[in-house]
Design a protein around this motif. Structure first.
Motif, short mmCIF file in Angstrom:
data_model
loop_
_atom_site.label_atom_id
_atom_site.label_comp_id
_atom_site.label_asym_id
_atom_site.label_seq_id
_atom_site.Cartn_x
_atom_site.Cartn_y
_atom_site.Cartn_z
N ARG A 1 0.84 -1.20 0.07
CA ARG A 1 0.06 0.18 -0.04
C ARG A 1 0.95 1.35 0.22
N ASP A 2 2.08 1.00 0.06
CA ASP A 2 3.05 2.31 0.16
C ASP A 2 4.47 1.93 -0.03
N PRO A 3 5.36 2.81 -0.25
CA PRO A 3 6.75 2.65 -1.00
C PRO A 3 7.58 1.64 -0.03
N GLY B 1 -4.58 2.14 -5.18
CA GLY B 1 -4.14 1.67 -3.80
C GLY B 1 -3.14 0.48 -3.99
N THR B 2 -2.56 0.37 -4.94
CA THR B 2 -1.37 -0.74 -5.16
C THR B 2 -0.12 0.27 -5.47
N THR B 3 0.87 -0.04 -4.58
CA THR B 3 2.21 0.88 -4.95
C THR B 3 3.13 -0.14 -5.49
N ARG B 4 3.63 0.34 -6.54
CA ARG B 4 4.71 -0.32 -7.23
C ARG B 4 6.04 0.28 -7.36
N PHE C 1 8.50 5.10 -6.95
CA PHE C 1 7.29 4.27 -6.73
C PHE C 1 6.23 4.79 -7.58
N SER C 2 5.15 4.16 -8.05
CA SER C 2 3.81 4.53 -8.36
C SER C 2 2.97 3.95 -7.73
N THR C 3 1.74 4.39 -7.45
CA THR C 3 0.42 4.18 -6.82
C THR C 3 -0.63 4.21 -7.60
N ALA D 1 6.41 -1.68 -0.44
CA ALA D 1 7.01 -2.31 -1.85
C ALA D 1 8.23 -2.57 -1.79
#
Ligand code: SF4
Length: 530
Positions: free
Chosen positions: A387-389, A467-470, A462-464, A392
């Motif tokens: 949910r956050d960097p 609600g999914t952080t990648r 990171f990209s969100t 991830a």
């Protein structure tokens, strides 16, 4: 008719019964001694190098002695009587000394030649490092000893349990298998003797560029994309491959890597391990079977150690870098409780309690100005999806750690799927995940906090979405590089007192589990940083 025993195996038995066992269960090492020995035997192993009166690579068999083998060289004199000449590379010996194991070996080779009806005139050892030939006259007592050694080898090979390592013996320092036998580590106390590390020059190759292809050509692994060459690496410097995301491997490369007894681990681009390939031949088939039985019956002693070490390392990391003294104190209590836990259910309760407390204060290990500038938030672990960097980054590093642990578990012949803490029924690599617990805080969490604190990864990596952080490509490379620095860097082993890399420490822990399973390790102890 009982099976014929290789004469080389009898020589190992004469050197050390455990060495014979290790050879029999398929343990190989790539130490300097082994490399020198293989190199020294190249001419002797080539029958086409035979000349008149000097034959190379001569196969012998004796049903009377119960052995098969191969003479490096057989020389003929004017009367056609034969002399067996064995080639020995002894790079760690100062003098060309004929040992008892060598006497046994030439006695059996000469005895087998005689049994095959050839007249034998003598035996000799040619020391390749010293360029010295030493004649070995044999007595009836030598032949008697050789027969006894054949019988002892048969007993070793038939035994249920592995022979115990020699205790505090000088011979171990000269043994090429010390790095897999770990004779000095068995008492789980400081080790004073030098340890031979598997091969410090080799490294893990991480393949990360999406859309690239890796293949092998002229002894090198090459990586290219759209016709552009991205990198090239000598294959003998590679200890294993980790493939991240959409990267193709040629079947020739996979074949070559497996042929070299290395493994490949495939991960998704977020670090999740999706599969692995291991060589068809692996060591310790028997102990692997016992691992399954032990996993089925349960080994709470092992599970307790995995959890206690994990909680201990969380406490240490938080004490060193965070600001939550009360939580550190509670984690220490939970660490002790883990060692007394009566059941797996209790252990999971303790582990969950510790994790919640530890991650609640995880952010205190990051510099306040980094947290503010990057607007980082974190209080709870969210695995998939992150949910956050921070989550991830942790997921990604735990994936790297799992890949390394898988390779360590496979390298010593254990089955990654038969675990003692994680359930094997969940179809995950349970044993690898068991062992990963000890290394999460010390390796992965440490890499993540350092990477943020040093600005190696930033929130913009990171990209969100929904609600999914990648993690992006740049951040992935930064974390891999930080992780590689960490696992190849040395530290003082808390139990054994010598300097090791974290990678080697992972293999040692896997081998200690193997020792518990094969009966040579009285108990297991997790690795706890101080
Ligand atoms: S290290 Fe020592 S105990 Fe282990 S196999 Fe070698 S000689 Fe035997």
């Amino acid at each position: 008719m009982s099976e014929l025993i290789p004469i080389s195996m009898v020589a190992h038995q004469a050197f050390c019964p455990r060495r014979a066992w290790l050879e029999a269960v398929g343990e190989t090492t790539d130490t300097h001694q082994v490399a020198v020995g293989v190199q020294a035997h190249v001419p002797a192993d080539d029958p086409s190098g035979s000349r008149s009166r000097r034959y190379r690579a001569v196969d012998v068999v004796s049903h009377d002695l119960g052995v098969v083998g191969r003479c490096d060289t057989v020389e003929l004199d004017d009367d056609a009587a034969m002399t067996v000449v064995e080639h020995k590379a002894t790079p760690v010996r100062r003098r060309p000394e004929v040992t008892e194991a060598m006497r046994v070996q030439v006695a059996l080779l000469a005895g087998a030649l005689a049994d095959m009806g050839y007249p034998v005139a003598g035996q000799a050892i040619y020391f390749t490092n010293h360029h010295t030939r030493v004649d070995v006259p044999l007595t009836p007592a030598d032949m008697e000893l050789a027969r006894e050694m054949v019988a002892a080898t048969a007993r070793t090979l038939a035994a249920e349990d592995a022979p115990p390592p020699l205790e505090d013996h000088r011979r171990c320092s000269r043994c090429s298998h010390i790095s897999v036998c770990l004779p000095d580590e068995r008492p789980l106390a400081p080790v004073t003797r030098r340890i031979v590390v598997a091969d410090p020059d080799t490294q893990i190759l991480h393949l990360t560029t999406p859309g690239s292809r890796a293949y092998v050509t002229r002894g090198r692994i090459e990586v290219s994309k759209s016709g552009e060459k991205l990198g090239t690496y000598p294959i003998e410097r590679v200890q294993g491959l980790v493939v991240h995301g959409n990267v193709d491997l040629s079947s020739g490369l996979i074949r070559e890597v497996l042929w070299r007894s290395l493994s490949v681990v495939w991960c998704t681009s977020s670090g999740r391990v999706s599969g692995w390939a291991r060589p068809a031949q692996g060591p310790n088939g028997g102990p692997r079977l016992r691992q399954h039985v032990a996993s089925h019956h349960g080994r709470i002693d092992l599970a307790r150690q995995f959890v206690a070490a994990k909680v201990a390392n969380q406490a240490t990391l938080l004490r060193r870098h965070g600001d939550a003294p009360a939580t550190v104190t509670r984690l220490r209590e939970l660490q002790r409780e883990a060692l007394e836990a009566p059941s797996l259910t209790d252990l999971f309760g303790i582990e969950g309690d510790a994790a919640a407390r530890y991650f609640e204060h995880f952010l205190t290990m990051l510099k306040p100005r980094v947290v503010a500038a990057e607007e980082l938030t974190f209080s709870v672990r969210t695995r998939r999806p992150a949910r956050d960097p921070i989550n991830a980054a942790l997921n990604f590093c735990y994936g790297l750690l799992t890949a390394d642990m898988l390779r360590a578990v496979v390298a010593c012949g254990l089955d990654p799927h038969a675990g003692f803490l994680h359930s094997s029924g969940r179809n995950k690599p349970a044993l690898a995940l068991d062992l990963v617990e000890e290394f999460r805080a010390a390796v992965a969490d440490s890499v993540v906090t350092n990477a943020f604190n040093n600005g190696e990864i930033r929130a913009r990596d990171f990209s969100t979405v929904l609600g999914t952080t990648r993690l992006g490509d740049r951040g992935r490379r930064a974390l891999i590089s930080g992780y590689e620095r960490r696992v190849t860097g040395t530290f003082r082993h808390p139990l054994f007192g010598y300097d090791v890399t974290w990678l080697r420490a992972m293999e040692i822990q896997a081998r200690l589990v193997l020792g518990v399973i094969d009966g040579t390790q009285p108990r297991y102890q997790g690795i706890k940083i101080r």
